[in-house]
Design a protein around this motif. Structure first.
Motif, PDB file in Angstrom:
ATOM      1  N   GLU A   1     -10.202   0.922   3.324  1.00  0.00           N
ATOM      2  CA  GLU A   1     -10.778   0.056   2.449  1.00  0.00           C
ATOM      3  C   GLU A   1      -9.565  -0.464   1.463  1.00  0.00           C
ATOM      4  O   GLU A   1      -9.490  -1.763   1.139  1.00  0.00           O
ATOM      5  N   ILE A   2      -8.762   0.437   1.012  1.00  0.00           N
ATOM      6  CA  ILE A   2      -7.490   0.022   0.243  1.00  0.00           C
ATOM      7  C   ILE A   2      -6.531  -0.700   1.152  1.00  0.00           C
ATOM      8  O   ILE A   2      -6.005  -1.751   0.591  1.00  0.00           O
ATOM      9  N   ALA A   3      -6.298  -0.252   2.153  1.00  0.00           N
ATOM     10  CA  ALA A   3      -5.567  -1.306   3.135  1.00  0.00           C
ATOM     11  C   ALA A   3      -5.962  -2.846   3.323  1.00  0.00           C
ATOM     12  O   ALA A   3      -5.356  -3.514   3.419  1.00  0.00           O
ATOM     13  N   GLY A   4      -7.536  -2.741   3.395  1.00  0.00           N
ATOM     14  CA  GLY A   4      -8.006  -4.107   3.459  1.00  0.00           C
ATOM     15  C   GLY A   4      -7.668  -5.030   2.334  1.00  0.00           C
ATOM     16  O   GLY A   4      -7.186  -6.143   2.284  1.00  0.00           O
ATOM     17  N   LEU A   5      -8.098  -4.171   1.023  1.00  0.00           N
ATOM     18  CA  LEU A   5      -7.660  -5.181  -0.192  1.00  0.00           C
ATOM     19  C   LEU A   5      -6.107  -5.374  -0.369  1.00  0.00           C
ATOM     20  O   LEU A   5      -5.832  -6.450  -0.886  1.00  0.00           O
ATOM     21  N   HIS A   6      -5.376  -4.468   0.175  1.00  0.00           N
ATOM     22  CA  HIS A   6      -3.678  -4.519  -0.230  1.00  0.00           C
ATOM     23  C   HIS A   6      -3.501  -5.718   0.623  1.00  0.00           C
ATOM     24  O   HIS A   6      -2.605  -6.687   0.150  1.00  0.00           O
ATOM     25  N   SER A   7      -3.905  -6.072   1.943  1.00  0.00           N
ATOM     26  CA  SER A   7      -3.546  -7.083   2.836  1.00  0.00           C
ATOM     27  C   SER A   7      -4.215  -8.417   2.165  1.00  0.00           C
ATOM     28  O   SER A   7      -3.448  -9.437   2.147  1.00  0.00           O
ATOM     29  N   ARG A   8      -5.310  -8.310   1.541  1.00  0.00           N
ATOM     30  CA  ARG A   8      -6.082  -9.620   1.279  1.00  0.00           C
ATOM     31  C   ARG A   8      -5.227 -10.103  -0.196  1.00  0.00           C
ATOM     32  O   ARG A   8      -5.049 -11.122  -0.460  1.00  0.00           O
ATOM     33  N   MET A   9      -5.065  -9.016  -1.039  1.00  0.00           N
ATOM     34  CA  MET A   9      -4.204  -9.330  -2.207  1.00  0.00           C
ATOM     35  C   MET A   9      -2.830 -10.147  -1.929  1.00  0.00           C
ATOM     36  O   MET A   9      -2.506 -11.003  -2.670  1.00  0.00           O
TER      37      MET A   9
ATOM     38  N   PRO B   1       9.372  14.559  11.998  1.00  0.00           N
ATOM     39  CA  PRO B   1       9.225  15.329  10.670  1.00  0.00           C
ATOM     40  C   PRO B   1       9.014  14.642   9.494  1.00  0.00           C
ATOM     41  O   PRO B   1       8.291  15.125   8.454  1.00  0.00           O
ATOM     42  N   ALA B   2       9.286  13.285   9.504  1.00  0.00           N
ATOM     43  CA  ALA B   2       9.093  12.292   8.293  1.00  0.00           C
ATOM     44  C   ALA B   2       7.785  12.123   8.094  1.00  0.00           C
ATOM     45  O   ALA B   2       7.186  12.280   6.984  1.00  0.00           O
ATOM     46  N   VAL B   3       7.044  11.999   9.227  1.00  0.00           N
ATOM     47  CA  VAL B   3       5.622  11.873   9.107  1.00  0.00           C
ATOM     48  C   VAL B   3       4.940  13.035   8.717  1.00  0.00           C
ATOM     49  O   VAL B   3       3.971  13.194   7.771  1.00  0.00           O
ATOM     50  N   SER B   4       5.301  14.084   9.476  1.00  0.00           N
ATOM     51  CA  SER B   4       4.772  15.560   8.883  1.00  0.00           C
ATOM     52  C   SER B   4       4.773  15.858   7.355  1.00  0.00           C
ATOM     53  O   SER B   4       3.964  16.177   6.666  1.00  0.00           O
ATOM     54  N   GLN B   5       6.072  15.292   6.979  1.00  0.00           N
ATOM     55  CA  GLN B   5       6.395  15.534   5.403  1.00  0.00           C
ATOM     56  C   GLN B   5       5.455  14.530   4.689  1.00  0.00           C
ATOM     57  O   GLN B   5       4.913  15.046   3.434  1.00  0.00           O
ATOM     58  N   TYR B   6       5.201  13.365   4.956  1.00  0.00           N
ATOM     59  CA  TYR B   6       4.046  12.764   4.274  1.00  0.00           C
ATOM     60  C   TYR B   6       2.813  13.062   4.215  1.00  0.00           C
ATOM     61  O   TYR B   6       2.176  12.977   3.256  1.00  0.00           O
TER      62      TYR B   6
ATOM     63  N   MET C   1       0.899  -1.289   0.072  1.00  0.00           N
ATOM     64  CA  MET C   1      -0.191   0.036  -0.025  1.00  0.00           C
ATOM     65  C   MET C   1       1.032   1.188   0.006  1.00  0.00           C
ATOM     66  O   MET C   1       2.012   1.260   0.627  1.00  0.00           O
ATOM     67  N   ASP C   2       0.390   2.435  -0.775  1.00  0.00           N
ATOM     68  CA  ASP C   2       1.180   3.537  -0.486  1.00  0.00           C
ATOM     69  C   ASP C   2       1.404   3.979   0.624  1.00  0.00           C
ATOM     70  O   ASP C   2       0.642   3.848   1.678  1.00  0.00           O
ATOM     71  N   GLN C   3       2.681   4.442   1.005  1.00  0.00           N
ATOM     72  CA  GLN C   3       3.502   4.598   2.239  1.00  0.00           C
ATOM     73  C   GLN C   3       2.593   5.855   2.665  1.00  0.00           C
ATOM     74  O   GLN C   3       2.291   6.272   3.953  1.00  0.00           O
ATOM     75  N   GLN C   4       2.302   6.971   1.907  1.00  0.00           N
ATOM     76  CA  GLN C   4       1.408   8.345   2.258  1.00  0.00           C
ATOM     77  C   GLN C   4       0.213   7.681   3.031  1.00  0.00           C
ATOM     78  O   GLN C   4      -0.138   8.362   4.137  1.00  0.00           O
ATOM     79  N   LEU C   5      -0.531   6.629   2.507  1.00  0.00           N
ATOM     80  CA  LEU C   5      -1.772   6.384   3.020  1.00  0.00           C
ATOM     81  C   LEU C   5      -1.556   5.538   4.272  1.00  0.00           C
ATOM     82  O   LEU C   5      -2.339   5.803   5.360  1.00  0.00           O
TER      83      LEU C   5
END
Length: 305
Positions: free
Chosen positions: A69-77, A29-34, A1-5
């Protein structure tokens, strides 16, 4: 899954940049940047920030809902691809309505764990509408429900077991002791103790009311079958419940069936899924549901001792 999400979901759930950074093993700072990059992609602010809190705004709620929902689909994939070369293992999220989830499912899961110890089931119990919604949103791999919801048309729905609904009351209730035939008006004047709207058990009770053409004068709503049984045992009214849910009380004599025309009422249980693909863990669970139907369709003699 995309790291930003992934970062956005964590910040939204932790409600704090520092705690999110700790969870993700990143610097703050890395979290804030994302988060800034994600907001720039959408060209809208997603989080309201202050010294005391971080919380989603309206746009953030939309992104969070779909990101989960995207995270769930990515995990299932990932699980499906892994299944191509490995045996049944890994997480399996199961949702079940109260009757099946509390009185039947534990026996099936115990047997599955003996045969497939690498499968890691997690169970969510809710009413039919709640379970269907979670399966639709890919928050659950499979749902087992009685009755129908307005989301069924978007899901794969397969009937797999039958249930029997009976009218029950306390052993000392007048309807139990009544020697003459029970009249419709007797039922209409009773206090009915029922599950909440959205429950398959409630749907069955409303079907019975329609069948008998009655409108009970008093209905008490409870979100727990156990609470309903306690109320009935105390003599506070009657209820329509699954025989699965009251087998112990019937065997011990704490509750009795009330015989009326039109009962017992039969209903079906359904398996809900939301993907044409199944992980091996899901496949072995569904196969076990079908193979172990004797656990759910055992004889009346077995149920009542």
């Amino acid at each position: 899954m995309d790291q930003q999400l992934r970062v956005f979901i964590t910040v939204a759930e932790k409600k704090n940049f520092s705690r999110a950074a700790e969870e993700l093993h990143m610097t703050q700072p890395a979290v804030s940047q994302y988060i800034r990059a994600l907001e720039e992609d959408f060209n809208v602010r997603l989080l309201e920030r202050s010294n005391k809190y971080v919380r989603l705004n309206k746009a953030g709620e939309i992104v969070y809902h779909h990101a989960k929902e995207i995270a769930g689909l990515h995990s299932r994939m990932n699980l499906l691809v892994d299944d191509l070369v490995n045996k049944a293992s890994g997480p399996l999220s199961i949702g079940a309505s109260y009757t099946f989830g509390e009185y039947v499912l534990p026996h099936i899961i115990a047997k599955m764990k003996d045969i497939y110890p690498e499968v890691k089931p997690a169970v969510v119990i809710g009413n039919t509408a709640e379970i269907a919604h979670s399966v639709l949103r890919h928050q659950l791999d499979v749902g087992i429900v009685e009755g129908h919801s307005n989301q069924d048309e978007h899901l794969s729905t397969k009937e797999f077991a039958k249930d029997t609904m009976i009218l029950v009351a306390a052993s000392h209730h007048p309807l139990v002791k009544q020697k003459t035939e029970i009249q419709i008006k007797d039922l209409e004047n009773e206090t009915w103790i029922l599950r909440e709207k959205g429950s398959g058990t409630r749907e069955a009770a409303e079907k019975l009311f329609h069948q008998l053409d009655i409108s009970p004068k008093e209905i008490m709503n409870f979100g727990s079958t156990q609470a309903i049984k306690e109320m009935i045992e105390a003599g506070s009214g009657v209820s329509l419940l699954s025989e699965w849910a009251v087998q112990k009380e019937l065997r011990n004599g704490d509750l009795k069936t009330v015989d009326i025309k039109g009962l017992p009422l039969a209903r079906n249980f359904f398996i809900l899924t939301n993907s044409p693909f199944q992980t091996k863990a899901l496949k072995v669970f569904v196969d076990m549901l079908h193979k172990e139907k004797e656990l759910t369709e055992f004889s009346k003699a077995d149920r009542l001792g």
